[in-house]
Design a protein around this motif. Structure first.
Motif, PDB file in Angstrom:
ATOM      1  N   UNK A   1     -55.674  56.247 -39.746  1.00  0.00           N
ATOM      2  CA  UNK A   1     -56.540  56.889 -40.586  1.00  0.00           C
ATOM      3  C   UNK A   1     -58.120  55.746 -41.404  1.00  0.00           C
ATOM      4  N   UNK A   2     -59.069  55.634 -41.161  1.00  0.00           N
ATOM      5  CA  UNK A   2     -60.032  55.193 -42.340  1.00  0.00           C
ATOM      6  C   UNK A   2     -60.714  55.386 -43.587  1.00  0.00           C
ATOM      7  N   UNK A   3     -61.188  56.911 -43.097  1.00  0.00           N
ATOM      8  CA  UNK A   3     -62.250  57.446 -44.071  1.00  0.00           C
ATOM      9  C   UNK A   3     -61.662  59.080 -42.733  1.00  0.00           C
TER      10      UNK A   3
ATOM     11  N   UNK B   1     -69.045  54.088 -47.411  1.00  0.00           N
ATOM     12  CA  UNK B   1     -67.524  53.790 -47.058  1.00  0.00           C
ATOM     13  C   UNK B   1     -67.247  52.867 -47.048  1.00  0.00           C
ATOM     14  N   UNK B   2     -68.178  51.443 -46.563  1.00  0.00           N
ATOM     15  CA  UNK B   2     -67.327  49.908 -46.479  1.00  0.00           C
ATOM     16  C   UNK B   2     -67.911  49.976 -47.937  1.00  0.00           C
TER      17      UNK B   2
ATOM     18  N   UNK C   1     -75.619  47.909 -48.332  1.00  0.00           N
ATOM     19  CA  UNK C   1     -74.711  48.442 -47.643  1.00  0.00           C
ATOM     20  C   UNK C   1     -75.071  48.918 -46.312  1.00  0.00           C
ATOM     21  N   UNK C   2     -76.465  49.546 -45.746  1.00  0.00           N
ATOM     22  CA  UNK C   2     -77.595  49.820 -45.607  1.00  0.00           C
ATOM     23  C   UNK C   2     -77.966  48.084 -44.932  1.00  0.00           C
TER      24      UNK C   2
ATOM     25  N   UNK D   1     -61.438  57.843 -48.864  1.00  0.00           N
ATOM     26  CA  UNK D   1     -61.070  56.064 -47.231  1.00  0.00           C
ATOM     27  C   UNK D   1     -59.862  55.656 -47.603  1.00  0.00           C
ATOM     28  N   UNK D   2     -59.244  55.639 -46.203  1.00  0.00           N
ATOM     29  CA  UNK D   2     -57.573  55.042 -46.933  1.00  0.00           C
ATOM     30  C   UNK D   2     -57.684  53.694 -46.131  1.00  0.00           C
ATOM     31  N   UNK D   3     -57.058  52.521 -47.166  1.00  0.00           N
ATOM     32  CA  UNK D   3     -57.145  51.210 -46.685  1.00  0.00           C
ATOM     33  C   UNK D   3     -55.265  50.501 -46.573  1.00  0.00           C
TER      34      UNK D   3
END
Length: 459
Positions: free
Chosen positions: A87-89, A117-118, A373-374, A98-100
């Protein structure tokens, strides 16, 4: 370069850091049943794969055990249901989670701040780096063998370090852009300090790095041929400036792990504050170097104190000099604020009256992060990121306009320099572009003073 500086902006970062650390403890007794806890806009959590709490930004982790259990259950459900996928987000309205996963630890950010998210994933990675710098990556081996092990037993006394990191993620751009801040200094002074650092190679063949700081700003760096990354340098800066015990002692030796240099072993770090502002950190692989390198550190202090004005005087003078306002940069009169990235270093202007609160400064830096980030500056954990509404893009330019501000991000074709500018919303794109070029030219003309152009090596 001194002309037109804004004295109101003096030492804004250290003041924010100290105020943040001092007041953040008032939330320590909250839990998820309390409205005050739920009203916080951004939470960070660290837990083990067994669901045991390690850290929470707000509240007492021991009172949040059932909430931690829900998070690990969500993560495990996705992994079990989708053939080992992680699960990432997840998103629900304005809320992003957000999961890391890192080994046997899970890092989670839950935010209503509309950060990409990043961006949140990179912030979580710095929490991972903090854990490794404190106990090394061996903690993951321990948790693999003993999933019920309480990691908090080996993290005692690190609350200020966590709070310092959280403040830096909020109010300083270095972590978000994998860069460091350099103290502006005359090239001749910086060269003399660099020579003092490289001279210590005669005392040890096991030196990894030596860094002189003016609070969070880098004055000079010397390193071994293996080198240290900007992220490891950030780890050193946060470690040195968040420790009250290091500040209160004349000099100290302490273990420190640099995750990128070697994540599974400690280095021996000598830290000494020459003044309340200026410090030296010397890192070596060999414990037998301790006595000799401590003597070298004290000798460098003596040499930096000689003369009138001395090198220490020059460093402290530049540290107390306010940041440059955009209006003092020729051709940049339209800009309210700018930030420049070059050679993994950050150059910031002063903040105008329109951005005179911590909340507004934080919002501006988040805006820079989001637009970057874009432009794919960040490695995305969620795939391609869409262009913001109201924006336009060309290969070397991103332009975003809202009712509050207009923001332009300009980068050269080789991405060797990036300019982030904020303008009044009525500014035209052509005026903003000319301003960005003017700021780029100014930084290049003064880069010998603004930046550390040479990272010296010992060998």
């Amino acid at each position: 370069m001194e002309k037109g500086r804004d004295k109101k902006d003096e030492s804004v970062w250290p003041k924010q850091l100290k105020a943040y650390v001092a007041k953040s403890s008032k939330h320590d007794q909250e839990d998820h049943y309390m409205e005050t806890w739920r009203n916080h806009k951004k939470h960070f959590f660290i837990l083990t794969s067994a669901g045991k709490p390690v850290y929470t930004r707000y509240g007492d982790e021991s009172r949040l055990s059932d909430f931690f259990g829900i998070m690990i259950a969500l993560s495990s459900f996705v992994e079990d249901s989708h053939a080992g996928d992680k699960l990432r987000f997840a998103r629900a309205g304005r809320l992003s989670a957000v999961f890391l996963p890192r080994g046997a630890l899970l890092y989670v950010a839950i935010s209503r701040c509309r950060e990409a998210v990043p961006v949140l994933a990179r912030q979580l990675d710095y929490f991972h780096r903090l854990i490794v710098s404190t106990v090394s990556s061996r903690v993951y081996d321990i948790l693999t063998r003993q999933p019920s092990y309480d990691v908090r037993n080996v993290l005692g006394g690190t609350s200020n370090t966590f709070r310092s990191l959280m403040c830096r993620l909020s109010y300083q751009p270095e972590a978000a852009f994998q860069a460091f801040s350099t103290l502006p200094l005359a090239p001749s002074h910086r060269d003399r300090i660099r020579d003092l650092l490289t001279g210590m190679k005669k005392e040890s063949s096991s030196l990894v790095a030596a860094v002189i700081l003016a609070e969070h700003k880098v004055v000079a760096v010397a390193q071994s041929r293996e080198g240290i990354t900007p992220e490891d340098l950030f780890t050193i800066v946060n470690f040195v400036n968040s420790s009250t015990s290091l500040r209160n002692s004349e000099s100290s030796w302490t273990p420190l792990c640099l995750p990128d240099y070697r994540h599974d072993a400690f280095l021996h770090a000598f830290v000494s504050f020459y003044t309340p502002v200026v410090s030296i950190t010397i890192l070596t692989k060999d414990q037998r170097d301790v006595v000799a390198l401590q003597e070298v550190g004290m000798r460098i202090k003596q040499e930096m104190s000689e003369g009138s004005p001395s090198l220490l005087d020059e460093v402290e003078k530049m540290h107390s000099t306010p940041l440059t306002p955009p209006t003092s940069v020729p051709g940049a009169t339209h800009a309210l604020h700018f930030m420049v990235l070059r050679d993994n270093q950050v150059v910031l202007s002063s903040f105008p009256q329109q951005l005179d609160s911590q909340k507004k400064v934080k919002k501006l830096l988040r805006r820079y992060q989001h637009i970057a980030s874009v432009g794919r500056r960040f490695e995305s954990v969620a795939g391609p990121v869409g262009l913001p509404k109201g924006g336009s893009r060309r290969p070397d330019m991103l332009w975003r306009v809202t009712s509050e501000f207009a923001t332009l991000v300009h980068s050269t074709s080789t991405s060797e320099i990036e300019v982030f500018c904020t303008f009044p919303p009525t500014t035209s794109a052509s005026d903003a572009t000319l301003t960005a070029y003017a700021i780029e030219k100014w930084v290049k003309e003064h880069e010998d003073t603004l930046l550390t152009k040479k990272i010296a090596t010992f060998y």
